[in-house]
Design a protein around this motif. Structure first.
Motif, mmCIF file in Angstrom:
data_model
loop_
_atom_site.group_PDB
_atom_site.id
_atom_site.type_symbol
_atom_site.label_atom_id
_atom_site.label_comp_id
_atom_site.label_asym_id
_atom_site.label_seq_id
_atom_site.Cartn_x
_atom_site.Cartn_y
_atom_site.Cartn_z
ATOM 1 N N SER A 96 37.788 31.990 -5.334
ATOM 2 C CA SER A 96 36.929 31.311 -6.202
ATOM 3 C C SER A 96 37.877 30.479 -7.223
ATOM 4 O O SER A 96 37.706 29.532 -7.744
ATOM 5 N N VAL A 97 39.020 31.028 -7.388
ATOM 6 C CA VAL A 97 40.108 30.515 -8.472
ATOM 7 C C VAL A 97 40.586 29.234 -7.863
ATOM 8 O O VAL A 97 41.563 28.387 -8.454
ATOM 9 N N CYS A 98 40.690 29.055 -6.370
ATOM 10 C CA CYS A 98 41.143 27.857 -5.870
ATOM 11 C C CYS A 98 40.047 26.816 -5.706
ATOM 12 O O CYS A 98 40.441 25.612 -5.307
ATOM 13 N N ASP A 99 38.909 26.905 -6.289
ATOM 14 C CA ASP A 99 38.168 25.939 -6.080
ATOM 15 C C ASP A 99 38.261 24.742 -6.946
ATOM 16 O O ASP A 99 37.750 23.517 -6.487
ATOM 17 N N SER A 100 38.973 24.527 -8.043
ATOM 18 C CA SER A 100 39.204 23.718 -8.817
ATOM 19 C C SER A 100 40.401 22.456 -7.968
ATOM 20 O O SER A 100 40.369 21.539 -8.452
ATOM 21 N N LEU A 101 40.932 23.327 -6.861
ATOM 22 C CA LEU A 101 41.951 22.176 -6.320
ATOM 23 C C LEU A 101 41.296 21.367 -5.277
ATOM 24 O O LEU A 101 40.275 21.846 -4.555
ATOM 25 N N SER A 102 41.489 20.060 -5.325
ATOM 26 C CA SER A 102 40.810 18.883 -4.570
ATOM 27 C C SER A 102 41.638 18.872 -3.068
ATOM 28 O O SER A 102 40.820 18.585 -2.152
ATOM 29 N N LEU A 103 42.778 19.022 -3.183
ATOM 30 C CA LEU A 103 43.894 18.607 -1.992
ATOM 31 C C LEU A 103 43.398 19.868 -0.809
ATOM 32 O O LEU A 103 43.895 21.047 -1.127
ATOM 33 N N LYS A 104 43.566 19.561 0.345
ATOM 34 C CA LYS A 104 43.492 20.674 1.263
ATOM 35 C C LYS A 104 44.582 21.538 1.530
ATOM 36 O O LYS A 104 44.526 22.718 1.296
ATOM 37 N N GLU A 105 45.770 20.954 1.375
ATOM 38 C CA GLU A 105 46.965 21.758 1.407
ATOM 39 C C GLU A 105 47.207 22.544 0.219
ATOM 40 O O GLU A 105 47.902 23.601 0.322
ATOM 41 N N ASP A 106 46.831 21.887 -1.040
ATOM 42 C CA ASP A 106 46.710 22.832 -2.125
ATOM 43 C C ASP A 106 45.895 23.824 -2.257
ATOM 44 O O ASP A 106 46.466 25.120 -2.595
ATOM 45 N N ARG A 107 44.744 23.960 -1.524
ATOM 46 C CA ARG A 107 43.867 24.953 -1.552
ATOM 47 C C ARG A 107 44.381 25.966 -0.599
ATOM 48 O O ARG A 107 44.262 27.384 -0.591
ATOM 49 N N LYS A 108 44.853 25.655 0.475
ATOM 50 C CA LYS A 108 45.643 26.447 1.437
ATOM 51 C C LYS A 108 46.540 27.441 0.755
ATOM 52 O O LYS A 108 46.750 28.630 0.992
ATOM 53 N N GLY A 109 47.520 26.575 0.095
ATOM 54 C CA GLY A 109 48.748 27.088 -0.739
ATOM 55 C C GLY A 109 48.081 28.110 -1.843
ATOM 56 O O GLY A 109 48.667 29.422 -1.852
ATOM 57 N N CYS A 110 47.103 27.663 -2.477
ATOM 58 C CA CYS A 110 46.621 28.678 -3.499
ATOM 59 C C CYS A 110 45.825 29.740 -2.868
ATOM 60 O O CYS A 110 46.208 31.033 -3.184
ATOM 61 N N PHE A 111 45.165 29.817 -1.610
ATOM 62 C CA PHE A 111 44.638 30.823 -0.945
ATOM 63 C C PHE A 111 45.951 31.967 -0.435
ATOM 64 O O PHE A 111 45.852 33.104 -0.786
ATOM 65 N N GLN A 112 46.719 31.390 -0.064
ATOM 66 C CA GLN A 112 47.947 32.307 0.619
ATOM 67 C C GLN A 112 48.601 32.861 -0.619
ATOM 68 O O GLN A 112 48.993 34.002 -0.645
ATOM 69 N N ALA A 113 48.720 32.129 -1.684
ATOM 70 C CA ALA A 113 49.429 32.606 -3.000
ATOM 71 C C ALA A 113 48.611 33.754 -3.570
ATOM 72 O O ALA A 113 49.140 34.891 -4.004
ATOM 73 N N VAL A 114 47.497 33.516 -3.642
ATOM 74 C CA VAL A 114 46.472 34.744 -4.137
ATOM 75 C C VAL A 114 46.564 35.724 -3.537
ATOM 76 O O VAL A 114 46.697 36.967 -3.755
ATOM 77 N N LEU A 115 46.575 35.781 -1.902
ATOM 78 C CA LEU A 115 46.420 36.887 -0.929
ATOM 79 C C LEU A 115 47.756 37.819 -1.318
ATOM 80 O O LEU A 115 48.073 38.790 -1.294
ATOM 81 N N THR A 116 49.152 36.974 -0.993
ATOM 82 C CA THR A 116 50.306 37.509 -1.069
ATOM 83 C C THR A 116 50.393 38.251 -2.511
ATOM 84 O O THR A 116 51.022 39.224 -2.551
ATOM 85 N N ILE A 117 50.085 37.620 -3.700
ATOM 86 C CA ILE A 117 50.207 38.349 -4.856
ATOM 87 C C ILE A 117 49.427 39.714 -4.934
ATOM 88 O O ILE A 117 49.891 40.665 -5.498
ATOM 89 N N HIS A 118 48.226 39.354 -4.685
ATOM 90 C CA HIS A 118 47.365 40.662 -4.496
ATOM 91 C C HIS A 118 47.846 41.848 -3.671
ATOM 92 O O HIS A 118 48.154 43.090 -4.223
ATOM 93 N N ILE A 119 48.279 41.608 -2.576
ATOM 94 C CA ILE A 119 49.146 42.518 -1.832
ATOM 95 C C ILE A 119 50.317 43.091 -2.424
ATOM 96 O O ILE A 119 50.505 44.206 -2.366
ATOM 97 N N TRP A 120 51.116 42.312 -2.809
ATOM 98 C CA TRP A 120 52.335 42.637 -3.537
ATOM 99 C C TRP A 120 52.168 43.519 -4.701
ATOM 100 O O TRP A 120 52.671 44.688 -4.847
ATOM 101 N N GLU A 121 51.134 43.300 -5.465
ATOM 102 C CA GLU A 121 50.639 44.041 -6.768
ATOM 103 C C GLU A 121 50.016 45.431 -6.253
ATOM 104 O O GLU A 121 50.609 46.310 -6.864
ATOM 105 N N PHE A 122 49.397 45.315 -5.187
ATOM 106 C CA PHE A 122 48.980 46.682 -4.530
ATOM 107 C C PHE A 122 50.109 47.548 -4.270
ATOM 108 O O PHE A 122 49.945 48.605 -4.577
#
Length: 158
Positions: free
Chosen positions: A49-75
């Motif tokens: 849901s934090v990536c919903d504000s992005l309109s470009l497809k590649e930006d949304r992909k990058g956001c998804f990967q970044a959120v997932l990476t940060i979440h795993i790293w912080e865990f």
């Protein structure tokens, strides 16, 4: 002149076969459509849901990967891993997001030293996915679809 008009009329009436519309079955249209269909690309990547504000497809992909990476790293950071040797490894994780938005770790390419030092690394990676925010599945032609993707995670433990 009358003969010419009759000849033209006969010619027009006999040449109607050129005006026939070729009927195409829905199966033929589907087959043609499927041949031009790019199965390796989606219209919208999986998203948080934090990536919903992005309109470009590649930006949304990058956001998804970044959120997932940060979440795993912080865990993993909260786990306070104790090792006897320094670990500097890039783990290649293969994920699947199904049509319902369930994220599943399919495979993890982990160096043998990392597995030796952190034997429960795979279970920790799976645990980290339990507390993820809601995942929205990928969309292809207006339909939710199952997707697979790879994500590298860098592990540095001293």
């Amino acid at each position: 002149m009358k003969l010419f008009c009759v000849f033209i009329c006969v010619f027009i009436l006999t040449s109607c076969k050129y005006f026939n519309v070729k009927k195409t079955s829905s199966e033929a249209i589907l087959k043609e459509e499927l041949q031009t269909f790019n199965w390796n690309d989606v219209d919208e990547y999986p998203s948080f849901s934090v990536c919903d504000s992005l309109s470009l497809k590649e930006d949304r992909k990058g956001c998804f990967q970044a959120v997932l990476t940060i979440h795993i790293w912080e865990f993993l950071k909260r786990e306070n891993l104790v090792v006897t040797k320094d670990i500097h490894d890039t783990i290649l994780l293969e994920f699947q997001v199904d049509k319902s938005g369930n994220l599943l770790l399919i495979d993890a390419e982990i160096d043998s030293l990392t597995v030796q030092e952190i034997p429960n690394i795979k279970s920790l990676l799976n645990e980290s996915l339990d507390s993820l925010p809601e995942v929205f599945p990928a969309i292809k032609r207006g339909q939710q679809v199952t997707t697979k993707f790879e994500l590298p995670i860098i592990i540095n433990v001293n």
